[in-house]
Motif scaffolding. Structure first.
Motif, PDB file in Angstrom:
ATOM      1  N   PHE A  78     -41.603  11.262  34.582  1.00  0.00           N
ATOM      2  CA  PHE A  78     -41.375  10.878  35.978  1.00  0.00           C
ATOM      3  C   PHE A  78     -40.261  11.709  36.593  1.00  0.00           C
ATOM      4  N   LEU A  79     -39.171  11.828  35.832  1.00  0.00           N
ATOM      5  CA  LEU A  79     -38.020  12.562  36.324  1.00  0.00           C
ATOM      6  C   LEU A  79     -38.360  14.036  36.539  1.00  0.00           C
ATOM      7  N   VAL A  80     -38.972  14.611  35.495  1.00  0.00           N
ATOM      8  CA  VAL A  80     -39.280  16.036  35.536  1.00  0.00           C
ATOM      9  C   VAL A  80     -40.208  16.353  36.702  1.00  0.00           C
ATOM     10  N   TRP A  81     -41.333  15.632  36.784  1.00  0.00           N
ATOM     11  CA  TRP A  81     -42.323  15.988  37.809  1.00  0.00           C
ATOM     12  C   TRP A  81     -41.868  15.617  39.202  1.00  0.00           C
ATOM     13  N   THR A  82     -40.986  14.609  39.309  1.00  0.00           N
ATOM     14  CA  THR A  82     -40.419  14.309  40.624  1.00  0.00           C
ATOM     15  C   THR A  82     -39.526  15.457  41.076  1.00  0.00           C
ATOM     16  N   ALA A  83     -38.708  15.969  40.132  1.00  0.00           N
ATOM     17  CA  ALA A  83     -37.828  17.088  40.486  1.00  0.00           C
ATOM     18  C   ALA A  83     -38.653  18.309  40.880  1.00  0.00           C
ATOM     19  N   VAL A  84     -39.672  18.615  40.069  1.00  0.00           N
ATOM     20  CA  VAL A  84     -40.528  19.769  40.368  1.00  0.00           C
ATOM     21  C   VAL A  84     -41.214  19.577  41.716  1.00  0.00           C
ATOM     22  N   GLY A  85     -41.777  18.370  41.919  1.00  0.00           N
ATOM     23  CA  GLY A  85     -42.469  18.066  43.178  1.00  0.00           C
ATOM     24  C   GLY A  85     -41.535  18.233  44.366  1.00  0.00           C
ATOM     25  N   LEU A  86     -40.308  17.755  44.202  1.00  0.00           N
ATOM     26  CA  LEU A  86     -39.341  17.828  45.291  1.00  0.00           C
ATOM     27  C   LEU A  86     -39.046  19.285  45.666  1.00  0.00           C
ATOM     28  N   LEU A  87     -38.894  20.132  44.642  1.00  0.00           N
ATOM     29  CA  LEU A  87     -38.616  21.544  44.925  1.00  0.00           C
ATOM     30  C   LEU A  87     -39.767  22.184  45.693  1.00  0.00           C
ATOM     31  N   TYR A  88     -41.002  21.888  45.256  1.00  0.00           N
ATOM     32  CA  TYR A  88     -42.157  22.411  45.993  1.00  0.00           C
ATOM     33  C   TYR A  88     -42.167  21.876  47.413  1.00  0.00           C
ATOM     34  N   TYR A  89     -41.899  20.573  47.528  1.00  0.00           N
ATOM     35  CA  TYR A  89     -41.941  19.925  48.836  1.00  0.00           C
ATOM     36  C   TYR A  89     -40.957  20.596  49.801  1.00  0.00           C
ATOM     37  N   LEU A  90     -39.730  20.781  49.309  1.00  0.00           N
ATOM     38  CA  LEU A  90     -38.715  21.372  50.176  1.00  0.00           C
ATOM     39  C   LEU A  90     -39.099  22.793  50.582  1.00  0.00           C
ATOM     40  N   THR A  91     -39.650  23.546  49.631  1.00  0.00           N
ATOM     41  CA  THR A  91     -40.069  24.908  49.960  1.00  0.00           C
ATOM     42  C   THR A  91     -41.179  24.889  51.012  1.00  0.00           C
ATOM     43  N   ALA A  92     -42.126  23.984  50.829  1.00  0.00           N
ATOM     44  CA  ALA A  92     -43.227  23.885  51.794  1.00  0.00           C
ATOM     45  C   ALA A  92     -42.694  23.569  53.182  1.00  0.00           C
ATOM     46  N   LYS A  93     -41.724  22.655  53.232  1.00  0.00           N
ATOM     47  CA  LYS A  93     -41.136  22.284  54.525  1.00  0.00           C
ATOM     48  C   LYS A  93     -40.450  23.495  55.168  1.00  0.00           C
ATOM     49  N   LEU A  94     -39.813  24.273  54.312  1.00  0.00           N
ATOM     50  CA  LEU A  94     -39.119  25.461  54.788  1.00  0.00           C
ATOM     51  C   LEU A  94     -40.119  26.440  55.406  1.00  0.00           C
ATOM     52  N   VAL A  95     -41.236  26.622  54.714  1.00  0.00           N
ATOM     53  CA  VAL A  95     -42.277  27.528  55.217  1.00  0.00           C
ATOM     54  C   VAL A  95     -42.797  27.020  56.559  1.00  0.00           C
ATOM     55  N   THR A  96     -43.081  25.718  56.634  1.00  0.00           N
ATOM     56  CA  THR A  96     -43.575  25.138  57.879  1.00  0.00           C
ATOM     57  C   THR A  96     -42.576  25.355  59.013  1.00  0.00           C
ATOM     58  N   TYR A  97     -41.305  25.098  58.698  1.00  0.00           N
ATOM     59  CA  TYR A  97     -40.260  25.236  59.699  1.00  0.00           C
ATOM     60  C   TYR A  97     -40.158  26.684  60.184  1.00  0.00           C
TER      61      TYR A  97
END
Ligand SMILES: Nc1ncnc2c1ncn2[C@@H]1O[C@H](COP(=O)(O)OP(=O)(O)OP(=O)(O)O)[C@@H](O)[C@H]1O
Ligand SMILES: [Mg+2]
Lengths: 223, 243, 223
Positions: free
Chosen positions: A186-205
């Motif tokens: 849970f911890l690992v994949w949440t951290a990984v997911g969060l990093l992807y999420y933030l990058t995606a948001k950055l791209v969108t922005y």
């Protein structure tokens, strides 16, 4: 500290993985942008045979799983052509080709969004087909394409995660390693997911910012 | 009886209805006239609860439309016909008309559809009962719209410029149906720009100007010296006659 | 090396088994994402700010994180909290959740495109909210959404190949086995790529037919 626990170094590992994902994302996007645009130009010039071939390849790439394309390049090509293909090379080839196919589609509809009448008018002024493409179509088509491109990029960023399957040390692969070592999924994949999420948001922005700048620019020029 | 007292309604800073008092009794046909933007549509939308009112009170047969519990009872008692028909595009004419009786009055489907066909027959749409809205002409669509409102056997019919999206031929098609309804004693609140028609069917005229009811007179008085004595009415009538 | 497809002949039954599993997983996931997408799409267009916000967060999360990360999160994470489900179920659940996010976006735009006057007509005739949703909003929105929903479902088929990474031997998974048994990865993955393209192409044709059938009464004349 028990073996299996998280260490501060894991953060570095995750960031390294993110770096690999980003590097592949950026490089294959640029290559895809180039190839996809060339394909669209081939279509614009209605080059016989080549044009049909390009359309067919793009359709095939768009309508098959990236994972299968990746396997074809990584396992298939070496066996078939007796060449050596590293995981990173396979990743670059596959992701570039896949991006190219989608960018081709966006580029074609962007070119079509520029009205026929404008092209006719430019022709009357004696511009060559290349001049029309450069001076009339390209600026307008770019503005049109930014929106769909941003959406595509967010998608392509996620597609890079598949290269972990053939052993590239990207963010997802690092997640796999940490998952196996710490047994804290849970911890690992949440951290990984969060990093992807933030990058995606950055791209969108970034896409939104860029589009706004571009529109402001064209509007100003139009005055 | 529809009873409106002290009705106020604004959109943001713009006051659209500014203190309206109006009563509509059973059997009356009240035409609401007024220039564009005077608040006629808003008045209708307040009566059927599509707009929340800011002050005052509207009751339909005693049911207060601003109370959520009573709104559904109030809505059962009135039927609305819209300027742009607003038919359900995925349903045939019969299905459009029968939906509310089935769902609200809980009539058996067979009975509701039989009654719907009868209504459609009465407006000359026997042949088109199973057509979809996209397959009907504007006039035919509005006749379905009228049937849909009538299917709930409402005590009051609210009509907002129901012919203004129609060409003259279709307009007369729809108006003749409304005239027949008026004759049979259906109570109507009728927003329109068809002055002559309003004059021929209404018992009363309510005249709105900038959100205020500046005249509420029996039809003949409105069109006589009494109405003409009001400058806004005189101005409005002369302008409408010119157009 | 020669391009020789004949060696695949005796593996066709095995591959068909994989294809059958893919079909089952996709059918269930399409249903799952439709149900979830309807619920989330309805929440996203509801008047309640809380429901609206919740739905927006759901869509945002599952659209911006790679599917493989979501899949690993469930596959490795669920046993951690005492939920033991097999790879097939995990795969279908993960596909439905991700598909639901995309589906709800389509449903939402379908709902927002409905002429508000039509909904007002239903309101004033005294229909209850739930009836309006079931009898008016949903049928109209779904009819208008057939094509975009089709694209979502085609993407779902392509994405389902990723289920092979959690030991599920669906079409891609069984192809991997055949590839390593025959030492003919190029032929196997090439055929697989064409098979997926053919599958999605036929699905898109079916969707076109469904769209025309469901909208047969809407085509003539607008309003
Ligand atoms: N939803 C709304 N939001 C903001 N302003 C509105 C809204 N609905 C109506 N208005 C404004 O309220 C005023 C009255 O509008 P209404 O539609 O009631 O006029 P009307 O008398 O029906 O006019 P017409 O004869 O053109 O139909 C207008 O100025 C209009 O712009
Ligand atoms: Mg109006």
């Amino acid at each position: 500290m028990r073996y299996g626990d998280f260490t501060p170094f894991d953060i570095v590992l995750l960031l390294q993985g993110l770096g690999v994902s980003l590097a592949l994302f950026v490089s294959t996007t640029l290559i895809g942008l180039f190839i996809g645009t060339v394909w669209a130009v081939i279509r614009f010039y209605r080059v016989p045979v080549l044009m049909q071939l390009v359309t067919f390849v793009a359709e095939l790439l768009k309508n098959s799983p990236v994972l299968v394309q990746l396997f074809l390049v990584f396992f298939g090509l070496p066996a078939f052509l007796k060449i050596n293909v590293t995981p990173t090379e396979a990743a670059v080839i596959t992701l570039s080709g896949n991006s190219a196919a989608f960018i081709y589609v966006i580029a074609v509809s962007a070119i079509e969004s520029v009205g026929r009448d404008q092209i006719e008018a430019a022709r009357v002024f004696g511009l060559t087909r290349w001049q029309i493409l450069r001076r009339v179509i390209a600026p307008q088509a770019t503005a049109f394409a930014i929106g769909p491109l941003t959406g595509l990029l967010v998608n392509q960023l996620q597609v890079t995660s598949l290269i972990s399957v053939i052993g590239v040390m990207d963010l997802t692969k690092v997640g796999n390693i940490l998952n196996l070592r710490t047994l804290k999924p849970f911890l690992v994949w949440t951290a990984v997911g969060l990093l992807y999420y933030l990058t995606a948001k950055l791209v969108t922005y970034a896409g939104a910012r860029f589009e706004k700048r571009l529109r402001a620019h064209t509007a100003w020029k139009g005055l | 009886m529809i009873s409106i007292t002290g009705l106020r309604k604004s959109f943001g800073a713009a006051t659209v209805l500014n203190g309206i008092d109006l009563e509509i009794r059973q059997g009356e046909v009240v035409s609401v006239l007024g220039s564009s933007g005077s608040g006629k549509s808003t008045l209708i939308r307040c009566i059927n609860g599509l707009e929340k009112i800011d002050a005052g009170k509207i009751t339909v047969d005693g049911f207060d439309v601003s109370k959520p519990r009573e709104l559904s009872e109030a809505r059962k008692r009135s039927g609305t016909v819209f300027q742009l028909f607003n038919l359900y595009p995925h349903m045939t004419a019969v299905q459009n008309v029968a939906l509310a009786p089935i769902e609200v009055l809980k009539l058996p489907r067979m009975q509701a559809e039989a009654e719907a066909r009868e209504l459609l027959h009465s407006v000359g749409l026997t042949e088109r009962a199973d057509a979809y809205p996209s397959q009907l002409s504007g006039g035919q669509r509005q006749r379905v719209g009228i049937c849909r409102a009538l299917a709930m056997k409402p005590s009051y019919l609210l009509l907002d410029e129901v012919t203004s999206a129609l060409d003259p031929e279709m307009t007369s098609e729809v108006l003749s149906i409304l005239a027949a309804l008026a004759k049979t004693g259906t109570t109507m609140v009728f927003v329109t720009h068809e002055i002559e028609f309003a004059r021929s069917i209404s018992s009363r005229i309510a005249f709105l100007d900038k959100g205020q009811l500046i005249a509420d007179l029996p039809t003949e008085e409105f069109f006589s010296a009494t109405g003409m004595a009001l400058p806004r009415v005189a101005q409005f009538l002369s302008k409408m006659r010119k157009d | 090396m020669k391009f020789d497809l004949s060696i695949l002949a005796k593996h066709i039954p095995f591959l068909l088994e994989g294809a059958w599993l893919t079909l089952q997983a996709c059918t269930l996931a399409v249903l799952g994402s439709l149900v979830l997408g309807l619920a989330i799409g309805a929440m996203r267009t509801s008047a309640s700010p809380l429901l609206n916000r919740l739905a927006a967060v759901y869509i945002d999360i599952f659209r911006n994180i790679p599917f493989i990360v979501q899949l690993f999160f469930f596959y490795f994470g669920l046993p951690e909290i005492g939920i033991y489900i097999d790879a097939f179920t995990t795969g279908v659940v993960a596909l439905s959740i991700a598909g639901g996010a995309f589906t709800s976006d389509v449903i939402r735009s379908g709902i927002l495109a409905i002429d508000p006057g039509v909904i007002e007509a239903a309101q004033v005739s005294g229909l209850r909210k739930i009836t309006i949703f079931r009898k008016i909003i949903l049928p109209i929105a779904l009819r208008a959404s057939v094509r975009p929903l089709g694209s979502v479902f085609i993407n779902l088929i392509l994405t389902s190949s990723i289920l092979s990474t959690i030991t599920l031997n669906e079409l891609t998974g069984s192809a991997k086995i055949v590839a390593s048994n025959t030492f003919r990865p190029f032929e196997v993955y090439f055929v697989l790529l064409v098979a997926y393209a053919a599958l999605t192409y036929s699905v898109s044709i079916l969707i076109g037919m469904l769209h025309r059938y469901l909208n047969r009464h809407q085509e003539e004349g607008a309003v």
